[in-house]
Scaffold this motif. Structure first.
Motif, PDB file in Angstrom:
ATOM      1  N   PHE A 234      16.186 -28.827  10.530  1.00 53.68           N
ATOM      2  CA  PHE A 234      16.971 -27.602  10.426  1.00 53.68           C
ATOM      3  C   PHE A 234      18.434 -27.828  10.799  1.00 53.68           C
ATOM      4  O   PHE A 234      19.324 -27.202  10.221  1.00 53.68           O
ATOM      5  CB  PHE A 234      16.355 -26.486  11.259  1.00 53.68           C
ATOM      6  N   ALA A 235      18.715 -28.714  11.727  1.00 55.36           N
ATOM      7  CA  ALA A 235      20.098 -29.023  12.085  1.00 55.36           C
ATOM      8  C   ALA A 235      20.824 -29.680  10.908  1.00 55.36           C
ATOM      9  O   ALA A 235      21.968 -29.316  10.591  1.00 55.36           O
ATOM     10  CB  ALA A 235      20.141 -29.930  13.308  1.00 55.36           C
ATOM     11  N   LEU A 236      20.165 -30.627  10.252  1.00 50.31           N
ATOM     12  CA  LEU A 236      20.797 -31.276   9.105  1.00 50.31           C
ATOM     13  C   LEU A 236      20.978 -30.325   7.936  1.00 50.31           C
ATOM     14  O   LEU A 236      22.013 -30.347   7.256  1.00 50.31           O
ATOM     15  CB  LEU A 236      19.982 -32.500   8.681  1.00 50.31           C
ATOM     16  N   MET A 237      19.996 -29.480   7.687  1.00 43.73           N
ATOM     17  CA  MET A 237      20.140 -28.526   6.590  1.00 43.73           C
ATOM     18  C   MET A 237      21.196 -27.467   6.912  1.00 43.73           C
ATOM     19  O   MET A 237      21.916 -27.008   6.031  1.00 43.73           O
ATOM     20  CB  MET A 237      18.791 -27.871   6.268  1.00 43.73           C
ATOM     21  N   GLY A 238      21.297 -27.081   8.175  1.00 44.13           N
ATOM     22  CA  GLY A 238      22.356 -26.161   8.581  1.00 44.13           C
ATOM     23  C   GLY A 238      23.729 -26.791   8.413  1.00 44.13           C
ATOM     24  O   GLY A 238      24.683 -26.130   7.971  1.00 44.13           O
ATOM     25  N   ALA A 239      23.847 -28.069   8.750  1.00 45.02           N
ATOM     26  CA  ALA A 239      25.108 -28.780   8.554  1.00 45.02           C
ATOM     27  C   ALA A 239      25.448 -28.862   7.072  1.00 45.02           C
ATOM     28  O   ALA A 239      26.618 -28.713   6.679  1.00 45.02           O
ATOM     29  CB  ALA A 239      25.025 -30.173   9.163  1.00 45.02           C
ATOM     30  N   CYS A 240      24.443 -29.077   6.243  1.00 47.56           N
ATOM     31  CA  CYS A 240      24.657 -29.126   4.797  1.00 47.56           C
ATOM     32  C   CYS A 240      25.196 -27.791   4.288  1.00 47.56           C
ATOM     33  O   CYS A 240      26.175 -27.749   3.540  1.00 47.56           O
ATOM     34  CB  CYS A 240      23.345 -29.484   4.108  1.00 47.56           C
ATOM     35  N   LEU A 241      24.567 -26.730   4.696  1.00 47.44           N
ATOM     36  CA  LEU A 241      24.997 -25.397   4.282  1.00 47.44           C
ATOM     37  C   LEU A 241      26.405 -25.092   4.783  1.00 47.44           C
ATOM     38  O   LEU A 241      27.249 -24.574   4.033  1.00 47.44           O
ATOM     39  CB  LEU A 241      24.006 -24.357   4.798  1.00 47.44           C
ATOM     40  N   ALA A 242      26.690 -25.447   6.021  1.00 47.39           N
ATOM     41  CA  ALA A 242      28.028 -25.211   6.584  1.00 47.39           C
ATOM     42  C   ALA A 242      29.088 -26.009   5.840  1.00 47.39           C
ATOM     43  O   ALA A 242      30.187 -25.497   5.564  1.00 47.39           O
ATOM     44  CB  ALA A 242      28.035 -25.567   8.064  1.00 47.39           C
ATOM     45  N   LEU A 243      28.773 -27.260   5.503  1.00 46.99           N
ATOM     46  CA  LEU A 243      29.741 -28.083   4.763  1.00 46.99           C
ATOM     47  C   LEU A 243      30.049 -27.483   3.391  1.00 46.99           C
ATOM     48  O   LEU A 243      31.209 -27.426   2.982  1.00 46.99           O
ATOM     49  CB  LEU A 243      29.213 -29.510   4.600  1.00 46.99           C
ATOM     50  N   ILE A 244      29.035 -27.053   2.682  1.00 47.86           N
ATOM     51  CA  ILE A 244      29.252 -26.464   1.357  1.00 47.86           C
ATOM     52  C   ILE A 244      30.081 -25.191   1.463  1.00 47.86           C
ATOM     53  O   ILE A 244      31.045 -24.984   0.711  1.00 47.86           O
ATOM     54  CB  ILE A 244      27.905 -26.177   0.656  1.00 47.86           C
ATOM     55  N   LEU A 245      29.701 -24.314   2.391  1.00 53.63           N
ATOM     56  CA  LEU A 245      30.436 -23.049   2.534  1.00 53.63           C
ATOM     57  C   LEU A 245      31.889 -23.276   2.953  1.00 53.63           C
ATOM     58  O   LEU A 245      32.805 -22.651   2.401  1.00 53.63           O
ATOM     59  CB  LEU A 245      29.731 -22.140   3.543  1.00 53.63           C
ATOM     60  N   LEU A 246      32.100 -24.165   3.907  1.00 55.16           N
ATOM     61  CA  LEU A 246      33.470 -24.455   4.335  1.00 55.16           C
ATOM     62  C   LEU A 246      34.276 -25.138   3.235  1.00 55.16           C
ATOM     63  O   LEU A 246      35.452 -24.832   3.031  1.00 55.16           O
ATOM     64  CB  LEU A 246      33.464 -25.328   5.585  1.00 55.16           C
ATOM     65  N   ALA A 247      33.632 -26.063   2.534  1.00 56.24           N
ATOM     66  CA  ALA A 247      34.343 -26.816   1.498  1.00 56.24           C
ATOM     67  C   ALA A 247      34.879 -25.904   0.403  1.00 56.24           C
ATOM     68  O   ALA A 247      36.032 -26.037  -0.011  1.00 56.24           O
ATOM     69  CB  ALA A 247      33.425 -27.878   0.895  1.00 56.24           C
ATOM     70  N   TRP A 248      34.062 -24.984  -0.072  1.00 59.13           N
ATOM     71  CA  TRP A 248      34.472 -24.203  -1.227  1.00 59.13           C
ATOM     72  C   TRP A 248      35.018 -22.826  -0.901  1.00 59.13           C
ATOM     73  O   TRP A 248      35.443 -22.106  -1.806  1.00 59.13           O
ATOM     74  CB  TRP A 248      33.329 -24.124  -2.230  1.00 59.13           C
ATOM     75  N   ASN A 249      35.049 -22.457   0.372  1.00 62.02           N
ATOM     76  CA  ASN A 249      35.667 -21.189   0.732  1.00 62.02           C
ATOM     77  C   ASN A 249      36.920 -21.360   1.570  1.00 62.02           C
ATOM     78  O   ASN A 249      37.760 -20.458   1.596  1.00 62.02           O
ATOM     79  CB  ASN A 249      34.667 -20.300   1.492  1.00 62.02           C
ATOM     80  N   VAL A 250      37.069 -22.482   2.251  1.00 63.62           N
ATOM     81  CA  VAL A 250      38.220 -22.663   3.130  1.00 63.62           C
ATOM     82  C   VAL A 250      39.017 -23.911   2.767  1.00 63.62           C
ATOM     83  O   VAL A 250      40.212 -23.832   2.484  1.00 63.62           O
ATOM     84  CB  VAL A 250      37.756 -22.743   4.613  1.00 63.62           C
ATOM     85  N   VAL A 251      38.355 -25.047   2.741  1.00 61.17           N
ATOM     86  CA  VAL A 251      39.051 -26.329   2.590  1.00 61.17           C
ATOM     87  C   VAL A 251      39.687 -26.473   1.209  1.00 61.17           C
ATOM     88  O   VAL A 251      40.764 -27.055   1.082  1.00 61.17           O
ATOM     89  CB  VAL A 251      38.085 -27.492   2.900  1.00 61.17           C
ATOM     90  N   ARG A 252      39.077 -25.943   0.181  1.00 62.40           N
ATOM     91  CA  ARG A 252      39.621 -26.101  -1.174  1.00 62.40           C
ATOM     92  C   ARG A 252      41.000 -25.472  -1.326  1.00 62.40           C
ATOM     93  O   ARG A 252      41.760 -25.842  -2.211  1.00 62.40           O
ATOM     94  CB  ARG A 252      38.676 -25.521  -2.211  1.00 62.40           C
TER      95      ARG A 252
END
Length: 77
Positions: free
Chosen positions: A28-46
């Motif tokens: 669950f920690a790894l999947m949560g990190a995956c979800l956080a990376l995707i959300l941050l990447a395409w909503n903030v970092v881009r």
């Protein structure tokens, strides 16, 4: 004739439930990190760097297989 081996307290394995709980937490920690990376990447970092967003997405794409391997890490290793 068999020899009896002496087992010390440090050699005793953790209970099955504890090992399963540990693997679930890692999954669950790894999947949560995956979800956080995707959300941050395409909503903030881009907004600042599309290259960084793509790099974060690549890392996020590699995490689910790793999480599954850890989650299914059996007792036969």
């Amino acid at each position: 004739m068999r020899r009896h081996q002496r087992i010390t307290a440090t050699e005793v394995r953790a209970p099955q439930s504890e090992r399963l709980r540990r693997r679930k937490r890692w999954y669950f920690a790894l999947m949560g990190a995956c979800l956080a990376l995707i959300l941050l990447a395409w909503n903030v970092v881009r907004l600042w760097s599309s290259t960084a967003a793509v790099a974060m997405s690549v890392v996020a794409a590699l995490l689910p297989p790793i999480a599954v391997i850890i989650g299914n890490w059996g007792e036969d290793r």
